[in-house]
Structures are given as C-alpha cells and as structure tokens.
Design a protein around this motif. Structure first.
Motif, PDB file in Angstrom:
ATOM      1  N   VAL A  14       0.843  -1.199   0.000  1.00 48.08           N
ATOM      2  CA  VAL A  14       0.000   0.000   0.000  1.00 48.08           C
ATOM      3  C   VAL A  14       0.882   1.255   0.000  1.00 48.08           C
ATOM      4  O   VAL A  14       0.621   2.217  -0.729  1.00 48.08           O
ATOM      5  N   VAL A  18       0.642   3.967  -2.950  1.00 48.00           N
ATOM      6  CA  VAL A  18       0.290   5.371  -2.705  1.00 48.00           C
ATOM      7  C   VAL A  18       1.381   6.283  -3.264  1.00 48.00           C
ATOM      8  O   VAL A  18       1.095   7.289  -3.923  1.00 48.00           O
ATOM      9  N   VAL A  78      -5.173   3.794  13.165  1.00 50.59           N
ATOM     10  CA  VAL A  78      -5.331   5.121  12.565  1.00 50.59           C
ATOM     11  C   VAL A  78      -4.794   6.193  13.508  1.00 50.59           C
ATOM     12  O   VAL A  78      -4.101   7.128  13.084  1.00 50.59           O
ATOM     13  N   LEU A 119      -2.623   4.921   6.651  1.00 47.21           N
ATOM     14  CA  LEU A 119      -3.037   3.653   6.033  1.00 47.21           C
ATOM     15  C   LEU A 119      -2.265   2.465   6.611  1.00 47.21           C
ATOM     16  O   LEU A 119      -2.855   1.413   6.878  1.00 47.21           O
ATOM     17  N   ILE A 123      -4.022  -0.656   8.551  1.00 47.61           N
ATOM     18  CA  ILE A 123      -3.829  -2.038   8.098  1.00 47.61           C
ATOM     19  C   ILE A 123      -3.287  -2.892   9.223  1.00 47.61           C
ATOM     20  O   ILE A 123      -3.802  -3.984   9.485  1.00 47.61           O
TER      21      ILE A 123
END
Length: 128
Positions: A14, A18, A78, A119, A123
């Motif tokens: 990821v 990104v 987060v 992110l 995850i």
C-alpha cells in the motif's frame, strides 16, 4: 512481541502504491516543479536502485507500525498513524523553514507520508 507478516507485506505494498500514484499521475508534475527536479534528472536516475531502496524503507516503516500496533483495532492503528504523521510533519517543517523550501513541496511531501502512515497504521491495527 509477535509480528503479522501479512500486515507488514500489505502495508508495504500500500505504501508503494500510494507513492506511485501520489508522485506519478496525481501530483508528479507539481512535485517535480516544486522540488526543482528536471525531467532529465528523472530520466537519468537509477530507477531500479530507487525502487529497491524505497521498498526497503517502506518495509521498515510497515514493520514499525506492526510492532507499535498494541491492540487489534483499526481505530488504534489510525490514531497511531495520525500521531506519527503529526510528529513527522512538525519535524519536517523545521527543515523546510531553514532550507527556505517551497510550502507547496512541504505539503506534497508531508501529505504523502501522512497518508501512508495512517493507512499503514490502519492495516496493521485491522490485521493484528
């Protein structure tokens, strides 16, 4: 401490994805102009070495978030990502101020890293 390899690998992928989008089709031209990087410099760079180093660095960041995720909630991940992003943004602001670098470049770079941190935290929190 245990580590979820799947979370680390997914967070790494990821992070790479990104970055590819952020510095490619989304903001690549804006970043290049703000950073003062010419098309010739981009063309002359060792792309394989850059990608290998980036992969290693993204993997290291993913391992950090996986080890720091103490419980199994997305929200904790987060929050961890947001906290890391805040400290990163503050630390980078000092460098940008003294280097007299453009605010646009700061926002592009800090925006990218903040998104990746959030992110990765999500995850690792989710898969923990």
């Amino acid at each position: 401490m245990t580590m979820d390899i799947l979370a680390v690998l997914l967070a790494t992928v990821v992070g790479m994805g990104v970055g590819s989008l952020w510095y490619g089709p989304l903001l690549g031209e804006e970043w290049r102009k703000a950073a003062g990087v010419t098309r010739e410099q981009v063309a002359q760079s060792n792309f394989k070495l850059l990608m290998a180093a980036t992969l290693l660095l993204e993997l290291t960041m993913a391992i950090f978030f996986e080890l720091a995720a103490r419980d199994d909630t997305v929200m904790h991940g987060v929050q961890l990502g947001c906290l890391a992003a805040l400290f990163f943004a503050l630390a980078m602001a000092v460098h940008y101020l003294f280097e007299h670098r453009p605010m646009r470049l700061y926002l592009i770079n800090v925006g990218h890293t903040s998104l990746v941190f959030i992110l990765m935290g999500a995850i690792c929190g989710f898969l923990r």
